[in-house]
Design an enzyme around this catalytic site. Sequence first.
Site, PDB file in Angstrom:
ATOM      1  N   CYS A 385       0.833  -1.202   0.000  1.00  0.00           N
ATOM      2  CA  CYS A 385       0.000   0.000   0.000  1.00  0.00           C
ATOM      3  C   CYS A 385       0.872   1.257   0.000  1.00  0.00           C
ATOM      4  CB  CYS A 385      -0.982  -0.054   1.174  1.00  0.00           C
ATOM      5  SG  CYS A 385      -2.423   0.972   0.879  1.00  0.00           S
ATOM      6  N   HIS A 519      -3.631  -5.030   0.673  1.00  0.00           N
ATOM      7  CA  HIS A 519      -3.009  -5.584   1.878  1.00  0.00           C
ATOM      8  C   HIS A 519      -3.089  -7.113   1.868  1.00  0.00           C
ATOM      9  CE1 HIS A 519      -2.364  -1.853   4.170  1.00  0.00           C
ATOM     10  NE2 HIS A 519      -3.387  -1.407   3.466  1.00  0.00           N
ATOM     11  N   GLU A 521      -1.600  -9.192   3.596  1.00  0.00           N
ATOM     12  CA  GLU A 521      -1.513  -9.774   4.946  1.00  0.00           C
ATOM     13  C   GLU A 521      -2.887 -10.042   5.553  1.00  0.00           C
ATOM     14  OE1 GLU A 521      -0.866  -6.679   4.118  1.00  0.00           O
ATOM     15  OE2 GLU A 521      -1.198  -5.248   5.743  1.00  0.00           O
TER      16      GLU A 521
HETATM   17  N1  GLN Z   1      -1.830   6.721   3.033  1.00  0.00           N
HETATM   18  C1  GLN Z   1      -1.990   5.999   1.823  1.00  0.00           C
HETATM   19  C2  GLN Z   1      -3.360   6.205   1.198  1.00  0.00           C
HETATM   20  O1  GLN Z   1      -4.276   6.605   1.837  1.00  0.00           O
HETATM   21  C3  GLN Z   1      -1.708   4.524   2.021  1.00  0.00           C
HETATM   22  C4  GLN Z   1      -2.635   3.861   2.977  1.00  0.00           C
HETATM   23  C5  GLN Z   1      -2.144   2.522   3.457  1.00  0.00           C
HETATM   24  O2  GLN Z   1      -0.971   2.215   3.378  1.00  0.00           O
HETATM   25  N2  GLN Z   1      -3.035   1.702   3.962  1.00  0.00           N
HETATM   26  O3  GLN Z   1      -3.527   5.936   0.041  1.00  0.00           O
END
Ligand code: GLN
Length: 546
Positions: A385, A519, A521
């Site tokens: 992410c 994600h 995970e």
């Molecule tokens: N801050 C970033 C976004 O909002 C990544 C978010 C995250 O890593 N879950 O896109």
Amino acid sequence: MTTSQTKFIFITGGVVSSLGKGLASASLASILQGRGFKVRLRKLDPYLNVDPGTMSPYQHGEVFVNDDGTEADLDLGHYERFSGVSATKNDSTTSGKIYQNVINKERRGEYLGATIQVVPHVTNEIKDFILSNLDDEDFVLCEIGGTVGDIEGQPYLEAIRQIAYEFGRARVMFVHLTLLPYIPTAGELKTKPTQHSVKKLQEYGIQPDMLVCRSQKQIDENEKRKLALFCNVRQENVITALDVSNIYEVPIAYAKEGIDRAVCNHFGIECEQNLPDLSKWEHILEVMSKPQGVVKIAVVGKYTQLLEAYKSLGEAIKHGAIANRVKADIDWIDCEKIEKEGAEKYLKDTDAVIVPGGFGKRGTLGKIKAITYVRENKIPFLGICFGMQMAVIETMRNLAGVQNADTTEFAQDCVPVVGLMTEWQKEGLKQTRSKDSDLGGTMRLGAYPCRIKKGSKAYEIYQKEEISERHRHRYEVNPEYENVLLKNGMQICGKSPEGRLPEIVERNDHPFFIGVQFHPELKSKPFEPHPIFVALIKAAVKLKKA
Ligand code: GLN
């Protein structure tokens, strides 16, 4: 639907918080599955936030995300990992959500002029949550967050007391998880706090049927007898929950204590003959006890003081290690240290590096420095992410020479390599978001499909073109930079099905350099390790051997 067969087990906590009610609930569910029962796990949190989505990871740990996009307590992660049952929005709630529903109904006039009160309107809403959207489960295990005696928890205790009254005790069991502190000077485990906690429950009209007692030492029969007598619980239903070094030992440890037998006896289910089938747990413990090697995995993040913030990530790394029959030593590194002191000092002995998800500017330069280091030194890398977004920015800045490449999450006058896409598709409908949207619940949340390019590393890992993964972010890699990235060795090899949003990137000049917008995970389980983590650990093992 609840059938007359569905039985409810309510798990409350006493004495102190952080006793691991989530793990205890998940373990009991898994043991009951081992007896062939169909289970469902639910969590009710008494705090007033509508969901944990806006809570600081330092306060509340990780926000777990379900396929349907619910932002839930991290215990839901334990539930899914231990039971394999995917949770939905119907499996976690908070007082904030309960009150919001009640107030919305009041505004719509659905209470026909009644005075709205905690009892019965809030308690009815809680009961509805517990009893609705079921699917012929044998057991529904509901964990009540917090500790007995908390003001916020009272409506929940009243609601479950009423369910026991209405359904009869033959369909309801109350399990109370407590702590027996050990006082070294007295050389004794102390039962008094548990007695008080049970008295408090009894004040609310709840008589626990089982005590699960967290303890550093084995509880002897004398102490069990005392607890049973004073707390009005059958002695065989006083279960020792010894501290364990590895959470995957819990189901077997509880089963040895006879927790499932006690549950079966309570409900009048014949069980003396057969034992639960826990062979899959035995297998996991077997592999973990004899690793064929150790790999060092560095996680460069910003919430490293509270590892609860990376709960699923730590677990997923473990799953990947188990699948490779090795042990993963995880080094949690504060990205601000790398920002100040450089990456070499922290990463030179590491076999793989993960830059996990995150929000906000603090420490980002440290993450970028770590990415430059692993790219140049060919160390296996996974960016998750925010970690993927930083990997893209790193390539743009250091290889494409665009010094002010950045994300509009916190940079204003920049080349917006990562930015706010104002709309995206979910189930055929257009979803919109803007800078002014509420912070809660407005991210791209939950499972989205992604198409993977054949011939890519990602395809080799997943072995299929269409995958589904869970998201939780507001910003996206801007697809306009696809060609510049490609010229600089980074290909976008996974995209949303209509071909617009970049979901996976990888570097072509590196043995293992992958960034994912989702994600992975959140979907990894001990019995179903996520292929990306399996592949990352495999690459780490390979690097170590080389
Ligand atoms: N801050 C970033 C976004 O909002 C990544 C978010 C995250 O890593 N879950 O896109």
